[in-house]
Design a protein around this motif. Sequence first.
Motif, PDB file in Angstrom:
ATOM      1  N   PHE A 135       6.192   0.483  -5.225  1.00  0.00           N
ATOM      2  CA  PHE A 135       6.672   0.024  -3.918  1.00  0.00           C
ATOM      3  C   PHE A 135       6.305   1.048  -2.854  1.00  0.00           C
ATOM      4  O   PHE A 135       6.705   2.203  -2.910  1.00  0.00           O
ATOM      5  CB  PHE A 135       8.194  -0.184  -3.950  1.00  0.00           C
ATOM      6  N   LEU A 136       5.546   0.569  -1.834  1.00  0.00           N
ATOM      7  CA  LEU A 136       5.004   1.446  -0.781  1.00  0.00           C
ATOM      8  C   LEU A 136       5.465   0.968   0.600  1.00  0.00           C
ATOM      9  O   LEU A 136       5.496  -0.234   0.814  1.00  0.00           O
ATOM     10  CB  LEU A 136       3.477   1.380  -0.797  1.00  0.00           C
ATOM     11  N   PRO A 137       5.617   1.805   1.597  1.00  0.00           N
ATOM     12  CA  PRO A 137       5.864   3.232   1.478  1.00  0.00           C
ATOM     13  C   PRO A 137       7.349   3.568   1.647  1.00  0.00           C
ATOM     14  O   PRO A 137       7.704   4.738   1.596  1.00  0.00           O
ATOM     15  CB  PRO A 137       5.077   3.812   2.670  1.00  0.00           C
ATOM     16  N   ASP A 138       8.215   2.543   1.843  1.00  0.00           N
ATOM     17  CA  ASP A 138       9.623   2.856   2.166  1.00  0.00           C
ATOM     18  C   ASP A 138      10.495   2.873   0.911  1.00  0.00           C
ATOM     19  O   ASP A 138      10.884   1.826   0.403  1.00  0.00           O
ATOM     20  CB  ASP A 138      10.175   1.836   3.167  1.00  0.00           C
ATOM     21  N   GLN A 139      10.842   4.074   0.471  1.00  0.00           N
ATOM     22  CA  GLN A 139      11.686   4.179  -0.721  1.00  0.00           C
ATOM     23  C   GLN A 139      13.016   3.444  -0.541  1.00  0.00           C
ATOM     24  O   GLN A 139      13.544   2.855  -1.490  1.00  0.00           O
ATOM     25  CB  GLN A 139      11.960   5.649  -1.045  1.00  0.00           C
ATOM     26  N   HIS A 140      13.557   3.463   0.675  1.00  0.00           N
ATOM     27  CA  HIS A 140      14.907   2.899   0.847  1.00  0.00           C
ATOM     28  C   HIS A 140      14.908   1.378   0.720  1.00  0.00           C
ATOM     29  O   HIS A 140      15.748   0.814   0.021  1.00  0.00           O
ATOM     30  CB  HIS A 140      15.500   3.342   2.188  1.00  0.00           C
ATOM     31  N   LEU A 141      13.969   0.717   1.394  1.00  0.00           N
ATOM     32  CA  LEU A 141      13.901  -0.747   1.260  1.00  0.00           C
ATOM     33  C   LEU A 141      13.666  -1.118  -0.206  1.00  0.00           C
ATOM     34  O   LEU A 141      14.286  -2.042  -0.733  1.00  0.00           O
ATOM     35  CB  LEU A 141      12.783  -1.328   2.141  1.00  0.00           C
ATOM     36  N   GLY A 142      12.797  -0.376  -0.881  1.00  0.00           N
ATOM     37  CA  GLY A 142      12.511  -0.656  -2.289  1.00  0.00           C
ATOM     38  C   GLY A 142      13.748  -0.486  -3.155  1.00  0.00           C
ATOM     39  O   GLY A 142      14.112  -1.374  -3.943  1.00  0.00           O
ATOM     40  N   ARG A 143      14.412   0.646  -2.994  1.00  0.00           N
ATOM     41  CA  ARG A 143      15.595   0.928  -3.834  1.00  0.00           C
ATOM     42  C   ARG A 143      16.731  -0.046  -3.512  1.00  0.00           C
ATOM     43  O   ARG A 143      17.350  -0.628  -4.409  1.00  0.00           O
ATOM     44  CB  ARG A 143      16.055   2.374  -3.580  1.00  0.00           C
ATOM     45  N   ASN A 144      16.988  -0.235  -2.217  1.00  0.00           N
ATOM     46  CA  ASN A 144      18.095  -1.118  -1.819  1.00  0.00           C
ATOM     47  C   ASN A 144      17.891  -2.533  -2.358  1.00  0.00           C
ATOM     48  O   ASN A 144      18.836  -3.180  -2.820  1.00  0.00           O
ATOM     49  CB  ASN A 144      18.209  -1.162  -0.286  1.00  0.00           C
ATOM     50  N   THR A 145      16.671  -3.005  -2.301  1.00  0.00           N
ATOM     51  CA  THR A 145      16.416  -4.382  -2.747  1.00  0.00           C
ATOM     52  C   THR A 145      16.484  -4.473  -4.269  1.00  0.00           C
ATOM     53  O   THR A 145      17.113  -5.392  -4.820  1.00  0.00           O
ATOM     54  CB  THR A 145      15.026  -4.854  -2.254  1.00  0.00           C
ATOM     55  N   ALA A 146      15.858  -3.505  -4.945  1.00  0.00           N
ATOM     56  CA  ALA A 146      15.823  -3.567  -6.415  1.00  0.00           C
ATOM     57  C   ALA A 146      17.232  -3.465  -7.002  1.00  0.00           C
ATOM     58  O   ALA A 146      17.601  -4.218  -7.903  1.00  0.00           O
ATOM     59  CB  ALA A 146      14.948  -2.438  -6.956  1.00  0.00           C
ATOM     60  N   GLU A 182      -4.717   6.502 -15.771  1.00  0.00           N
ATOM     61  CA  GLU A 182      -4.875   7.493 -16.849  1.00  0.00           C
ATOM     62  C   GLU A 182      -3.755   7.367 -17.879  1.00  0.00           C
ATOM     63  O   GLU A 182      -3.958   7.603 -19.069  1.00  0.00           O
ATOM     64  CB  GLU A 182      -4.895   8.907 -16.262  1.00  0.00           C
ATOM     65  N   LEU A 183      -2.578   6.982 -17.405  1.00  0.00           N
ATOM     66  CA  LEU A 183      -1.454   6.799 -18.341  1.00  0.00           C
ATOM     67  C   LEU A 183      -1.544   5.467 -19.079  1.00  0.00           C
ATOM     68  O   LEU A 183      -0.733   5.187 -19.969  1.00  0.00           O
ATOM     69  CB  LEU A 183      -0.123   6.844 -17.583  1.00  0.00           C
ATOM     70  N   GLY A 184      -2.482   4.633 -18.678  1.00  0.00           N
ATOM     71  CA  GLY A 184      -2.659   3.334 -19.340  1.00  0.00           C
ATOM     72  C   GLY A 184      -1.617   2.306 -18.930  1.00  0.00           C
ATOM     73  O   GLY A 184      -1.396   1.322 -19.646  1.00  0.00           O
ATOM     74  N   ILE A 185      -0.990   2.494 -17.753  1.00  0.00           N
ATOM     75  CA  ILE A 185       0.057   1.528 -17.361  1.00  0.00           C
ATOM     76  C   ILE A 185      -0.309   0.729 -16.108  1.00  0.00           C
ATOM     77  O   ILE A 185       0.437  -0.175 -15.705  1.00  0.00           O
ATOM     78  CB  ILE A 185       1.438   2.213 -17.151  1.00  0.00           C
ATOM     79  N   ALA A 186      -1.456   1.055 -15.487  1.00  0.00           N
ATOM     80  CA  ALA A 186      -1.787   0.390 -14.209  1.00  0.00           C
ATOM     81  C   ALA A 186      -1.807  -1.129 -14.365  1.00  0.00           C
ATOM     82  O   ALA A 186      -1.404  -1.852 -13.456  1.00  0.00           O
ATOM     83  CB  ALA A 186      -3.129   0.904 -13.691  1.00  0.00           C
ATOM     84  N   GLU A 187      -2.250  -1.609 -15.526  1.00  0.00           N
ATOM     85  CA  GLU A 187      -2.380  -3.058 -15.715  1.00  0.00           C
ATOM     86  C   GLU A 187      -1.060  -3.799 -15.615  1.00  0.00           C
ATOM     87  O   GLU A 187      -1.018  -4.974 -15.276  1.00  0.00           O
ATOM     88  CB  GLU A 187      -2.996  -3.349 -17.076  1.00  0.00           C
ATOM     89  N   ARG A 188       0.020  -3.091 -15.928  1.00  0.00           N
ATOM     90  CA  ARG A 188       1.311  -3.805 -15.879  1.00  0.00           C
ATOM     91  C   ARG A 188       2.082  -3.492 -14.594  1.00  0.00           C
ATOM     92  O   ARG A 188       3.220  -3.918 -14.427  1.00  0.00           O
ATOM     93  CB  ARG A 188       2.155  -3.481 -17.110  1.00  0.00           C
ATOM     94  N   VAL A 189       1.444  -2.727 -13.692  1.00  0.00           N
ATOM     95  CA  VAL A 189       2.110  -2.371 -12.424  1.00  0.00           C
ATOM     96  C   VAL A 189       1.603  -3.284 -11.315  1.00  0.00           C
ATOM     97  O   VAL A 189       0.398  -3.467 -11.142  1.00  0.00           O
ATOM     98  CB  VAL A 189       1.825  -0.897 -12.050  1.00  0.00           C
ATOM     99  N   VAL A 190       2.541  -3.861 -10.547  1.00  0.00           N
ATOM    100  CA  VAL A 190       2.182  -4.717  -9.407  1.00  0.00           C
ATOM    101  C   VAL A 190       2.546  -3.964  -8.126  1.00  0.00           C
ATOM    102  O   VAL A 190       3.700  -3.579  -7.946  1.00  0.00           O
ATOM    103  CB  VAL A 190       2.953  -6.064  -9.465  1.00  0.00           C
ATOM    104  N   PRO A 191       1.578  -3.746  -7.230  1.00  0.00           N
ATOM    105  CA  PRO A 191       1.941  -3.083  -5.969  1.00  0.00           C
ATOM    106  C   PRO A 191       2.630  -4.055  -5.007  1.00  0.00           C
ATOM    107  O   PRO A 191       2.188  -5.194  -4.852  1.00  0.00           O
ATOM    108  CB  PRO A 191       0.597  -2.623  -5.388  1.00  0.00           C
ATOM    109  N   VAL A 192       3.703  -3.602  -4.406  1.00  0.00           N
ATOM    110  CA  VAL A 192       4.379  -4.353  -3.336  1.00  0.00           C
ATOM    111  C   VAL A 192       4.457  -3.410  -2.141  1.00  0.00           C
ATOM    112  O   VAL A 192       5.056  -2.337  -2.236  1.00  0.00           O
ATOM    113  CB  VAL A 192       5.795  -4.813  -3.755  1.00  0.00           C
ATOM    114  N   SER A 193       3.792  -3.788  -1.065  1.00  0.00           N
ATOM    115  CA  SER A 193       3.764  -2.898   0.101  1.00  0.00           C
ATOM    116  C   SER A 193       4.517  -3.514   1.255  1.00  0.00           C
ATOM    117  O   SER A 193       4.336  -4.694   1.582  1.00  0.00           O
ATOM    118  CB  SER A 193       2.327  -2.618   0.530  1.00  0.00           C
TER     119      SER A 193
END
Length: 397
Positions: free
Chosen positions: A208-219, A156-167
């Motif tokens: 980044f799903l579902p672990d916020q910590h792994l996502g934040r720590n790595t980024a 709806e925000l028009g940004i899905a196309e530029r978002v890549v899911p990493v799970s």
Amino acid sequence: MTTTDTGSSPAVFAEPTGTALSLLLLGQAADPRSERGVECPGDLPAPSDPDLVARALAAKEALGERVFILGHHYQRDEVVQFADVTGDSFKLARDAANRPDAEYIVFCGVHFMAESADILTADDQQVLLPDLAAGCSMADMATAEQVEQAWDVLEELGIAERVVPVSYMNSSADIKAFTGKHGGTICTSSNAERALTWAFEQGEQVLFLPDQHLGRNTAVRRLGLSLDDCVLYNPFKPMGGLTADQLRNAKMILWRGHCSVHGRFTKECVDEVRERIPGVNVLVHPECRYEVVESADYVGSTEYIIKTLDAAEPGSKWAVGTELNLVRRVANAHPDKEIVFLDKSVCYCSTMNRIDLPHLVWTLESLVAGKPVNRITVAPDTAALAQAALEQMLALP
Ligand code: 13P
Ligand code: SF4
């Protein structure tokens, strides 16, 4: 969708508190969020049966090459002794995929790991999880419905196309399928940096799903993003509790999930152990919070943690922030090194601990009798999409 013999379904529950939490961490209580109250449908041997080891050996010998037993590093010693291979989630996924001749894969780990093994193995191979109640509370923190709703918000925000899911591997097959459907990848704690680097080559933002910590720590720690580049998406709030601008401007949209075992470790634990054991090296898993990882000396997957301790100098001192079965086993293997648990209280993963010797014996003997139990089967349409995301991970440079 995954089917099991009992057809239990995940649910979201409140955090345990007080005494319940203490018992859970001691491995003496059930976690209703991820242990789904599954009763063992068969004749489980008594834990006091003195013949359990002999029975497991006999069943394994009778099955020979037909069975391949995988053991995650958090499993109990009584189970690990029968594993053909041990490893972190990444290594076990690869090992399962590389074993096409085994008729049966017995996965001593948790539900999402067995699902991944089923996806990566041939249709005529059966993956068995000795206790169906061995789930993962972190994986249950992202349901397919919640994630689809979040994706709708991004569309709806028009940004899905530029978002890549990493799970993260610690997610259900449905979440892996969502990831595959939207051109993303799976990652584990040992390849999260490569997965994120790849994802930022495909798009501008990562969900980044579902672990916020792994996502934040790595980024932040590995890719050089700032904490301000990361936002936290709360699935229980409209638009994740974020504004349109926050969602548009974030590089990392982190799902609000975490591991309750690794959440026990705090910065105070690190400060306390450094004071108590001068010269100690602090070694933690990247599922720990950002401030814990920042104050540690070494960070890595369970496999990395074991290799680091195996290679450490005799006489060196280590405080380790991960699950207790692993820490105790590696400390016993290296009496010439001082290896302690980072938290003062004991801290098992209660769902990993569900797999014990009676369940393993029951599973192996059922195979010998030609009546497999607790088979994990991912539905073909889900498996096909999830496989694309898992294979993307296995192909990461
Ligand atoms: P590893 O991939 O490092 O084995 O971690 C899996 C896990 O569940 C840690 O909590
Ligand atoms: Fe899940 Fe945490 Fe247990 Fe790992 S340690 S399986 S993330 S609950």
